[in-house]
Design a protein around this motif. Sequence first.
Motif, PDB file in Angstrom:
ATOM      1  N   LEU A 271       0.847  -1.189   0.000  1.00 39.03           N
ATOM      2  CA  LEU A 271       0.000   0.000   0.000  1.00 39.03           C
ATOM      3  C   LEU A 271       0.884   1.241   0.000  1.00 39.03           C
ATOM      4  O   LEU A 271       1.956   1.235   0.599  1.00 39.03           O
ATOM      5  CB  LEU A 271      -0.906   0.017   1.239  1.00 39.03           C
ATOM      6  CG  LEU A 271      -1.973  -1.069   1.332  1.00 39.03           C
ATOM      7  CD1 LEU A 271      -2.536  -1.134   2.749  1.00 39.03           C
ATOM      8  CD2 LEU A 271      -3.098  -0.833   0.320  1.00 39.03           C
ATOM      9  N   ARG A 272       0.423   2.283  -0.649  1.00 40.01           N
ATOM     10  CA  ARG A 272       1.194   3.528  -0.641  1.00 40.01           C
ATOM     11  C   ARG A 272       0.262   4.707  -0.909  1.00 40.01           C
ATOM     12  O   ARG A 272      -0.791   4.561  -1.537  1.00 40.01           O
ATOM     13  CB  ARG A 272       2.317   3.494  -1.684  1.00 40.01           C
ATOM     14  CG  ARG A 272       1.838   3.564  -3.127  1.00 40.01           C
ATOM     15  CD  ARG A 272       2.994   3.442  -4.106  1.00 40.01           C
ATOM     16  NE  ARG A 272       2.543   3.661  -5.490  1.00 40.01           N
ATOM     17  CZ  ARG A 272       3.294   3.458  -6.559  1.00 40.01           C
ATOM     18  NH1 ARG A 272       4.551   3.020  -6.411  1.00 40.01           N
ATOM     19  NH2 ARG A 272       2.822   3.686  -7.780  1.00 40.01           N
ATOM     20  N   PHE A 273       0.667   5.872  -0.427  1.00 37.07           N
ATOM     21  CA  PHE A 273      -0.032   7.114  -0.733  1.00 37.07           C
ATOM     22  C   PHE A 273       0.511   7.670  -2.041  1.00 37.07           C
ATOM     23  O   PHE A 273       1.715   7.650  -2.294  1.00 37.07           O
ATOM     24  CB  PHE A 273       0.188   8.157   0.369  1.00 37.07           C
ATOM     25  CG  PHE A 273      -0.504   7.832   1.670  1.00 37.07           C
ATOM     26  CD1 PHE A 273      -1.883   7.719   1.733  1.00 37.07           C
ATOM     27  CD2 PHE A 273       0.240   7.663   2.840  1.00 37.07           C
ATOM     28  CE1 PHE A 273      -2.519   7.440   2.931  1.00 37.07           C
ATOM     29  CE2 PHE A 273      -0.388   7.383   4.039  1.00 37.07           C
ATOM     30  CZ  PHE A 273      -1.772   7.270   4.091  1.00 37.07           C
ATOM     31  N   HIS A 274      -0.396   8.177  -2.862  1.00 38.20           N
ATOM     32  CA  HIS A 274       0.012   8.845  -4.094  1.00 38.20           C
ATOM     33  C   HIS A 274      -0.680  10.194  -4.140  1.00 38.20           C
ATOM     34  O   HIS A 274      -1.882  10.299  -4.383  1.00 38.20           O
ATOM     35  CB  HIS A 274      -0.379   8.015  -5.316  1.00 38.20           C
ATOM     36  CG  HIS A 274      -0.106   8.707  -6.624  1.00 38.20           C
ATOM     37  ND1 HIS A 274       1.164   8.900  -7.104  1.00 38.20           N
ATOM     38  CD2 HIS A 274      -0.940   9.271  -7.542  1.00 38.20           C
ATOM     39  CE1 HIS A 274       1.107   9.537  -8.260  1.00 38.20           C
ATOM     40  NE2 HIS A 274      -0.165   9.789  -8.546  1.00 38.20           N
ATOM     41  N   ASP A 275       0.087  11.261  -3.875  1.00 37.53           N
ATOM     42  CA  ASP A 275      -0.481  12.606  -3.879  1.00 37.53           C
ATOM     43  C   ASP A 275      -0.749  13.067  -5.307  1.00 37.53           C
ATOM     44  O   ASP A 275       0.051  12.829  -6.206  1.00 37.53           O
ATOM     45  CB  ASP A 275       0.490  13.585  -3.206  1.00 37.53           C
ATOM     46  CG  ASP A 275       0.568  13.371  -1.703  1.00 37.53           C
ATOM     47  OD1 ASP A 275      -0.477  13.480  -1.046  1.00 37.53           O
ATOM     48  OD2 ASP A 275       1.674  13.082  -1.201  1.00 37.53           O
ATOM     49  N   ASP A 288      -4.469   9.387  -3.509  1.00 39.18           N
ATOM     50  CA  ASP A 288      -4.994   8.029  -3.627  1.00 39.18           C
ATOM     51  C   ASP A 288      -4.203   7.120  -2.696  1.00 39.18           C
ATOM     52  O   ASP A 288      -3.002   7.324  -2.493  1.00 39.18           O
ATOM     53  CB  ASP A 288      -4.847   7.494  -5.053  1.00 39.18           C
ATOM     54  CG  ASP A 288      -5.651   8.292  -6.060  1.00 39.18           C
ATOM     55  OD1 ASP A 288      -6.708   8.836  -5.668  1.00 39.18           O
ATOM     56  OD2 ASP A 288      -5.222   8.369  -7.229  1.00 39.18           O
ATOM     57  N   ILE A 289      -4.883   6.135  -2.137  1.00 39.15           N
ATOM     58  CA  ILE A 289      -4.182   5.006  -1.528  1.00 39.15           C
ATOM     59  C   ILE A 289      -4.133   3.928  -2.600  1.00 39.15           C
ATOM     60  O   ILE A 289      -5.176   3.466  -3.072  1.00 39.15           O
ATOM     61  CB  ILE A 289      -4.889   4.486  -0.270  1.00 39.15           C
ATOM     62  CG1 ILE A 289      -4.976   5.589   0.795  1.00 39.15           C
ATOM     63  CG2 ILE A 289      -4.133   3.276   0.291  1.00 39.15           C
ATOM     64  CD1 ILE A 289      -5.719   5.156   2.062  1.00 39.15           C
ATOM     65  N   HIS A 304     -10.101  13.173  -0.630  1.00 42.18           N
ATOM     66  CA  HIS A 304     -10.104  14.476  -1.295  1.00 42.18           C
ATOM     67  C   HIS A 304     -10.646  15.555  -0.362  1.00 42.18           C
ATOM     68  O   HIS A 304     -11.645  15.340   0.326  1.00 42.18           O
ATOM     69  CB  HIS A 304     -10.972  14.438  -2.561  1.00 42.18           C
ATOM     70  CG  HIS A 304     -10.635  13.321  -3.491  1.00 42.18           C
ATOM     71  ND1 HIS A 304     -11.390  12.170  -3.581  1.00 42.18           N
ATOM     72  CD2 HIS A 304      -9.599  13.165  -4.359  1.00 42.18           C
ATOM     73  CE1 HIS A 304     -10.843  11.360  -4.469  1.00 42.18           C
ATOM     74  NE2 HIS A 304      -9.760  11.940  -4.956  1.00 42.18           N
ATOM     75  N   SER A 305      -9.993  16.683  -0.353  1.00 40.60           N
ATOM     76  CA  SER A 305     -10.497  17.869   0.338  1.00 40.60           C
ATOM     77  C   SER A 305     -11.174  18.731  -0.722  1.00 40.60           C
ATOM     78  O   SER A 305     -10.520  19.366  -1.543  1.00 40.60           O
ATOM     79  CB  SER A 305      -9.345  18.630   1.013  1.00 40.60           C
ATOM     80  OG  SER A 305      -9.831  19.782   1.653  1.00 40.60           O
TER      81      SER A 305
END
Length: 489
Positions: A271-275, A288-289, A304-305
């Motif tokens: 798993l990873r965060f993708h800005d 996204d995760i 999402h903000s």
Amino acid sequence: MADLQTIIAHAKEYGFVFPSSEVYNGLQAVYDYGQNGVQLKNNLKMLWWKAMTQLNENVVGIDSAIFMHPLIWKASGHIDGFSDPMIDNKDSKKRYRVDHLIERKAELLEAEGKKAEADKLLADMDALLAKEDFAELLQLILDTKITCEVSKTSNWTEVRQFNLMFSTEMGAVADESNKIYLRPETAQGIFVNFLNVQKTGRMKIPFGIAQIGKAFRNEIVARQFIFRMREFEQMEMQYFVRPNTEKEAYDFWKEKRMKFLQALGLPAEKLRFHDHTKLAFYANAALDIEYEFPFGFKELEGIHSRTDHDLGSHQALSKTKMQYFDEDVQEKDKQRYVPYVVETSIGADRLFLATLCQAYTEEKGVDANGVEKTRIFLKLPPALAPIKVAVIPLIRRQGLPEKAREVFEMLRYDFEATYQEKATVGQNYTRQDLIGTPLCVTIDHQTLEDNTVTVRYRDTTEQVRIAIADLPALVGKEVSVKNILEKLK
């Protein structure tokens, strides 16, 4: 991890996912969930629902209609802006999304060691998409000699916009005034019910509204099994906050959602965060995760903000004030405002696919005769397994089936249980392994003497002897949803 074709074959063979309308040669990018698949999917949805609404005192749920007033989609921007640039190959008649076509060419260039050329191609594409310069997009495709994967030719049509919403007519007369849409997302049903929920639930900001529901998009390039479909299910939560506090809420839910996915058994290293580097005009943060599927890291969940765009747009078009009066602040700060929103959105189908991919296990070992063999099983978290416990008589005579039926009847009202007496015990164990059943209970001759049974564990194949009276407690402890929810503290 197994390749995608292996996962697809396993899903069909063992009752998880079937091609829809298969007797009529199927319907592209539409799938049906089989007897084991629907149970696994329901378990995932139930855990998401509990994690959202049961473990968060300020999050409640709704279930909005699929059909909604068409002006909702006008306010949200879907009627005017929910479209993708498309192009057709005149020889194959195959249609492509332009960005996917160019991105695939960039991937090929990078694989050939031409990273700078690939980067320039993507940058040129982004610039042209931003300007909606479709003539130059076509020229870019021609200049870079992009061909159709079917015809292998560059005989392309002009680039044009294609709206992704499915439309239909409501009422007896099919005219434009009765045109409505199948919702392309579930979020708008939450936004237009913001006032209803806030007032009837006496909700105080910050609070969230959660929803699970079907959405529909006329995806042209639908691929990778159930990863991208035309009919899919979303699990979304919209979290309403005071303006200028959205960053804290965004960071909070970002970490909380990652923790949830790991609690379901998806390992941290996959798993990873993708800005997002490019934000929608209404957003001030988005990520996204991603999960590492057999076809690479792809989006699993989005956070999402969204600022006050959604409520503000509905307020402007409907002429209904989508405002909140904040009483729980100092007198000087009391005011009416349109709340900001932080969204968490995950596809139930994508989560299902990630769970299935992660669970599929091939384990090498040696059988009783010393022969090397590979055991295949689904290492699902017990709380998620479609069947929690299988009850199996050793043989189909001498009173063992009758006793096994008694045990099955005792368990079936509290747990998803199955009774199996066809084939041998070993064959039944194998079958249950392949659908992910964590526990098998075998009734043998000793059971008739002392009311004990053999419990066999899926992951280790370990077998233990326990009293029938102790079975409900043991099964309950092993398959409890609490085992997952406690990880979210």
